[in-house]
Each structure stands twice: as structure tokens, then as C-alpha cells.
Design a protein around this motif. Structure first.
Motif, short mmCIF file in Angstrom:
data_model
loop_
_atom_site.label_atom_id
_atom_site.label_comp_id
_atom_site.label_asym_id
_atom_site.label_seq_id
_atom_site.Cartn_x
_atom_site.Cartn_y
_atom_site.Cartn_z
N ARG A 21 61.95 75.20 77.37
CA ARG A 21 61.04 74.51 76.44
C ARG A 21 61.24 73.01 76.60
NH1 ARG A 21 64.65 73.20 72.89
NH2 ARG A 21 66.57 74.40 73.07
N ASP A 23 61.83 69.22 75.53
CA ASP A 23 62.63 68.65 74.43
C ASP A 23 61.76 67.75 73.55
OD1 ASP A 23 62.35 66.19 75.67
OD2 ASP A 23 64.46 65.99 76.23
N SER A 24 62.35 67.32 72.42
CA SER A 24 61.54 66.64 71.40
C SER A 24 60.98 65.31 71.91
CB SER A 24 62.37 66.43 70.14
OG SER A 24 63.58 65.78 70.48
N ALA A 25 61.67 64.66 72.82
CA ALA A 25 61.16 63.39 73.35
C ALA A 25 60.15 63.62 74.47
CB ALA A 25 62.32 62.54 73.87
N ALA A 26 59.95 64.89 74.84
CA ALA A 26 59.04 65.28 75.93
C ALA A 26 59.38 64.57 77.24
CB ALA A 26 57.58 65.04 75.55
N GLY A 30 64.79 71.13 76.69
CA GLY A 30 65.89 71.34 75.76
C GLY A 30 66.99 72.08 76.49
#
Lengths: 261, 322
Positions: A21, A23-26, A30
Motif C-alpha cells: 500500500r 504510504d501517507s506521504a505518497a 508503507g
């Protein structure tokens, strides 16, 4: 002739079937909870190194080197278990944010003082797939190289290697040693670590080097700006139900819609 | 020039499809940057290096000529292109992502303290360069911070050459300084490992098998489907690497390129090296247990399920339909 010393540069990558997937910062995936494995082409590079050492019959050494965080230690232990004599771990927590040149500079700084007779690495990594590390390494070390190699043998003057070309073609290349080779998968059968090997690996030396000590951080040459999910190129009709239902529906589609049966 | 240098790979048969695609990518880049395109390639005056351009021709073409370049070596090509690029100072140098470019361009870029953005599938405004990660499961968008040439290589089949051909351009002859001692490798003549007895290229139906089959002992499952369909059996690289099927049945960048009416991909995740070999298929069916496998991005029909259940069911259904 001095003893043969072969360095194998190995990368640790997420396991092939690991669910990924963004991660939050793209800007990467992750990493928590992911399982990791030895990059497959690097496993072939290690295999080739072990075979070259064995066939030389003289005292020689295979040294595995890898850059990455602490978890990379397990991949280096695997290399030792398979027969590498010692390992160098370049401890680096931000490998994914470094471009190919920066990573190759780290590896070159660790390899240079070893004065190897040969440097091997896989032709590409299964995560980034840039296929550049070995070729850049050769340039940084001032050595000749050959890429996409499926077979290598030492000769009186250096090396004779079999290089894969496109569409089923090959060629032999002769080059002086020391040199850098990037190894294509499939040239040899990979060995498994034996129980004895695993036991021995625990006592083999692993030297750690801090990435920060290996040279100056330079401005990135390229920037990985964003990680995205691929767009579908076609609208795929997914056929659901039991295996029998899906198969029957598919045959129906192939016959009457696609008209290819 | 401070423009876009599009590089052509030297082949005996003149301009390659790869060059036309690279040129098409260069035009996309030109659209975002307003820069002019020039072409370059290694070849002597007798070669028809820049004989044809699909679409508008580049503003100029540079034919790199030197007796030591008659046979490809990474050392020779790095020296030649390094000198040409230092002379022309392009903002971008765009190559086809061929085995040859993979062999020397990373080394060339290093001489400029640059890193190649390899295997680019799309160019967006910015410009930003899209390439795949994790064998096609993700995409990455790369940018070049500027300051020195940006090196890019273009994936085969990603850009479509478009337009009329027939345009001509002025050809500039460039002779680099190369000393024989600088070329350290001695390449032999290309050869085929064995006579190709299986011609997958003309097969109308193909069943391709990948890692999902898990063991050579399970191959009869795909063989049964292939014979029910009247199809040739093919495989992705790992299957041939393991010796489960002969190399001549390998489809992909290092094997054969196919264009059947029907291609059934069984247990093939769809790494790009395989996909480039099946792009020409009219209808692609994917069977894979991983719903997110990249093969489903190019498939017309998909079954996300267990190969070991789906294959026998499909074989039975095909037989019943006949």
C-alpha cells in the motif's frame, strides 16, 4: 595470482506476494508489517559468485554487501548461510529516498577499499526495477562491466561471459578483471542454505558501516515525487462465482463476445 | 542546443520502431517544454541511420561516426555520447529502453553526475516522468531538479509514432575521439542458443503459464487447457529459468513477442517484461489469485481465483462448448 575476492551487492526487497500500500506521504510504500526477501536477480549473482569461487579452487572469498536498515541483516545472514564468507552492511534508513546514483555511491565507497577481483550484482531490483546499480558501480569504481550475464568464467586474461540479448539472442564478451557484472536470472540453479550453512552463518563476520560515514550527501539527480496506483489500460470484465460458474461465463464471452473460440 | 536529444539505436536495418517511439516520446516532452528536438545515432555515412521519420522530422540529426564504434561496446558508446552531449548540451537526452541502452546509459549519466530515469511509460506536465515500481503493481512519478542533462529511457510500446513520414532533416557528422585502448570489452558475434523450433509469433491461441503454477508437476493442468483450446503453450521467464518449460516457449522482452487472437495468462502476475511480449494480443484472459496483479490491468476478461480450481473447470467448459 592473488586470491580471488568477489563482492556481491545484494538488495533486500519486499516479498513477491507481499500486499503493498502507498504510504501517507505518497512517496513510498508503507513498510510496517511487510515481509522482505533477497532480490531474486541478486540471489543469482550470489550463486554465480559462489560457483566462480568453487571452480577457481584456490583460496578465495565471497563478500556480500547490502545497504538498508537493520532488517537487511537477515538477508545478509541468508547470503552467509548459502556460502558467502563475510558481509558488509551499510546501515541506511532512507534508501528509498536516494536515487540510483546515490545508492551506487554508497556501495562503491564500501567496495573500493576491498580491492575486489570481481563485483557481481543482479541486473535489476524487484522493487524499483531501474536496472542501473551495477552499471553505475562500474563507472564509479573505474572498472569495465558487462550486463545481463547468464554465465561467467575466469580466464587467463580476465573473464569470458555470456550476455543475453533481446529475443533469444546471446553473445560472448571477453573483458579484463577486475570488472563488474550484472547477472540475469536463470543462468544457474539456486542453492538452498544447508542446516550446517545456517549454523556457520551465525559466526561469520558482518561489518556495519554507517551511510553517513561513506561520503558526502549530494543533491539528488532525480526525485521520486509521488507513488500512485496504475490506471487500468483496459476495462477488464471480471467473472465471478465458483470456478465452474466463472469458467462457463468466460467461455460464453470468448465465444459470442470476443469471438475468439 | 539546450533542446531534446532523441537517440537512435544503431541497427543494420535503419530506423527502428523503438526509435520512432522514442521520437514520439520526445515530441510529448517538447510539447511540455517548448524545446526543439534533434536526433543522434551511431552509424557511418553509408548507413541509412536517419532514412525515415514517422511524423515531423527532428530539427537536425547527428550521425556519430568512428571505426571503433562499428561494433557496440559500452566503453565506446559512453565515450562517443559523452562527447556529443558535452558539445550539444541538451536539456534532455532520450533513449529507447533497449538492452543496449540499459548497458551504457547509466554509465553515461554518471559521467554527468546524473541518474537515468529508466523505462518511462508516460510523460506528464512539469515535465514529470512516469515509470513502474514493484513489477507493475505501482507507478512512480519522477522529476528532474534541473542543472545538467536529464537522461530518460522510454519503454517499448509506450508511445505511439504518429503522422506522415517522408520529412528530411540536415545530417551533421560527428567524429568522437576514441582510442582503441579505452575499449576494454571484446564482444563476440550474437548467436541463438538453439534453433527456434517453436514459432509462437504466428500462433492464433496461446496459453501462458507463470509462477502461480507453483511446481512443474502441475503443468498438465495448463497443457490440458492448451490442447482443449488448440493453443500453443507459453511461459513467463521464471518457468523457463526453472527449466520447467524450454526457453523457446518464453514470451516477453527476453523471449518471443506474440500477437494471438487469444492469450490466456494463467498464474502470471504481469511484470512488464512479460507484458511487452503480449501487447499485440487481440483478447487477453487473466487467471490469478491476486486481484491486484498487474495482469488484470491489460486483460479483457479476468478470473480472480485459485488456478488449481479454475484451470480444470475452464478446460471442461471449453470441451463442452465444442
Amino acid at each position: 595470482m592473488t586470491d580471488m575476492k568477489i563482492i556481491v551487492a545484494i538488495k533486500q526487497v519486499p516479498e513477491r506476494d507481499a500486499p503493498l500500500r502507498i504510504d501517507s506521504a505518497a512517496q513510498w510504500i508503507g513498510e510496517s508489517g511487510l515481509r522482505y526477501a533477497m532480490n531474486e536477480p541478486d540471489a543469482y549473482a550470489l550463486e554465480e559468485a559462489l560457483r566462480l569461487k568453487e571452480s577457481a579452487g584456490t583460496e578465495g572469498e565471497v563478500v556480500a554487501v547490502s545497504a538498508g536498515p537493520e532488517r537487511v541483516g537477515t538477508t545478509l545472514r541468508e547470503a552467509l548461510a548459502k556460502g558467502a564468507d563475510r558481509a558488509i552492511h551499510i546501515v541506511c534508513g532512507d534508501l528509498a529516498s536516494r536515487d540510483a546514483l546515490a545508492v551506487a555511491r554508497l556501495l562503491a565507497a564500501a567496495i573500493q577499499p576491498e580491492n575486489p577481483s570481481l563485483v557481481l550484482t543482479g541486473l535489476q531490483s524487484e522493487d524499483l526495477g531501474q536496472g542501473q546499480t551495477g552499471v553505475i558501480l562500474a563507472e564509479l569504481l573505474g572498472l569495465p562491466h558487462a550486463s545481463l550475464i547468464v554465465q561467467a568464467e575466469m580466464t587467463a586474461t580476465g573473464l569470458k561471459v555470456k550476455r543475453e540479448l533481446e529475443e533469444g539472442w546471446f553473445q560472448f564478451i571477453e573483458l579484463p578483471a577486475p570488472a563488474v557484472l550484472t547477472i540475469q536470472s536463470g543462468g544457474n540453479k539456486l542453492r538452498y542454505a544447508t542446516l550446517m550453512g545456517i549454523k556457520r552463518a551465525k559466526t561469520k563476520p558482518v561489518r556495519t558501516l554507517a551511510a553517513a560515514d561513506l561520503g558526502l550527501a549530494s543533491a539528488p539527480a532525480v526525485i521520486l515525487d509521488q507513488v500512485t496506483l496504475p490506471q487500468k489500460q483496459k476495462s477488464t470484465q471480471m467473472l465471478s462465482g465458483s470456478a465452474e460458474e466463472a469458467a462457463a461465463a468466460l467461455v460464453e464471452k470468448l465465444k459470442f463476445e470476443a469471438k475468439v473460440l | 542546443m539546450s533542446g531534446i536529444l532523441v537517440v537512435q539505436e544503431a541497427r543494420k536495418d535503419g530506423n527502428t520502431r523503438a526509435f520512432q517511439e522514442t521520437l514520439a516520446a520526445g515530441r510529448v516532452l517538447a510539447g511540455y517544454t517548448g524545446l526543439e528536438i534533434e536526433a543522434a545515432g551511431v552509424g557511418d555515412s553509408n548507413s541509412n541511420l536517419f532514412a525515415e521519420f514517422i511524423g515531423p522530422p527532428p530539427a537536425a540529426a547527428h550521425a556519430i561516426e568512428h571505426p571503433l564504434l562499428s561494433r557496440y561496446t559500452s566503453d565506446g558508446y559512453v565515450l562517443a555520447f559523452e562527447q556529443l552531449i558535452r558539445k550539444l548540451q541538451p536539456a534532455y537526452a532520450v533513449f529507447p529502453h533497449s538492452y543496449q541502452a540499459r548497458d551504457f546509459v547509466p554509465r553515461l549519466a554518471t559521467r554527468f553526475s546524473q541518474a537515468l530515469i529508466s523505462d518511462v511509460t508516460a510523460i506528464e506536465s512539469g515535465p514529470a516522468f512516469v515509470r513502474q515500481l514493484f513489477q507493475g503493481k505501482m507507478n512512480a512519478v519522477y522529476r528532474h531538479p534541473g542543472g545538467g542533462p536529464c537522461f530518460v529511457s522510454i519503454q517499448s510500446g509506450a508511445f505511439r509514432p504518429d503522422g506522415t513520414s517522408g520529412g528530411v532533416t540536415t545530417i551533421d557528422h560527428f567524429t568522437p575521439e576514441i582510442d582503441a585502448a579505452q575499449i576494454r570489452t571484446r564482444p563476440g558475434d550474437p548467436f541463438r542458443a538453439s534453433a527456434q523450433t517453436v514459432d509462437l509469433g504466428s500462433a492464433q491461441r496461446i496459453v501462458g503459464v507463470g509462477r502461480g503454477i507453483k511446481d512443474a508437476a502441475n503443468l498438465p493442468l495448463v497443457q490440458d487447457l492448451a490442447s482443449a483450446l488448440g493453443a500453443e503453450l507459453a511461459a513467463s521467464r521464471p518457468i523457463c529459468d526453472n527449466g520447467w518449460l524450454p526457453m523457446e516457449r518464453q514470451v516477453g522482452s527476453s523471449g518471443q513477442t506474440v500477437a494471438p487472437k487469444l492469450y490466456v495468462a494463467a498464474g502470471i502476475s504481469g511484470a512488464i517484461q512479460h507484458l511487452v511480449g503480449i501487447k499485440g494480443s487481440q483478447c487477453i484472459v487473466a487467471i490469478n489469485k491476486d486481484r491486484d496483479a498487474p495482469i488484470f490491468e491489460v486483460a479483457d476478461y479476468g478470473i480472480a481465483g485459485d488456478l488449481f480450481e479454475v484451470l480444470p473447470a475452464l478446460t471442461a467448459a471449453v470441451k463442452k462448448a465444442k
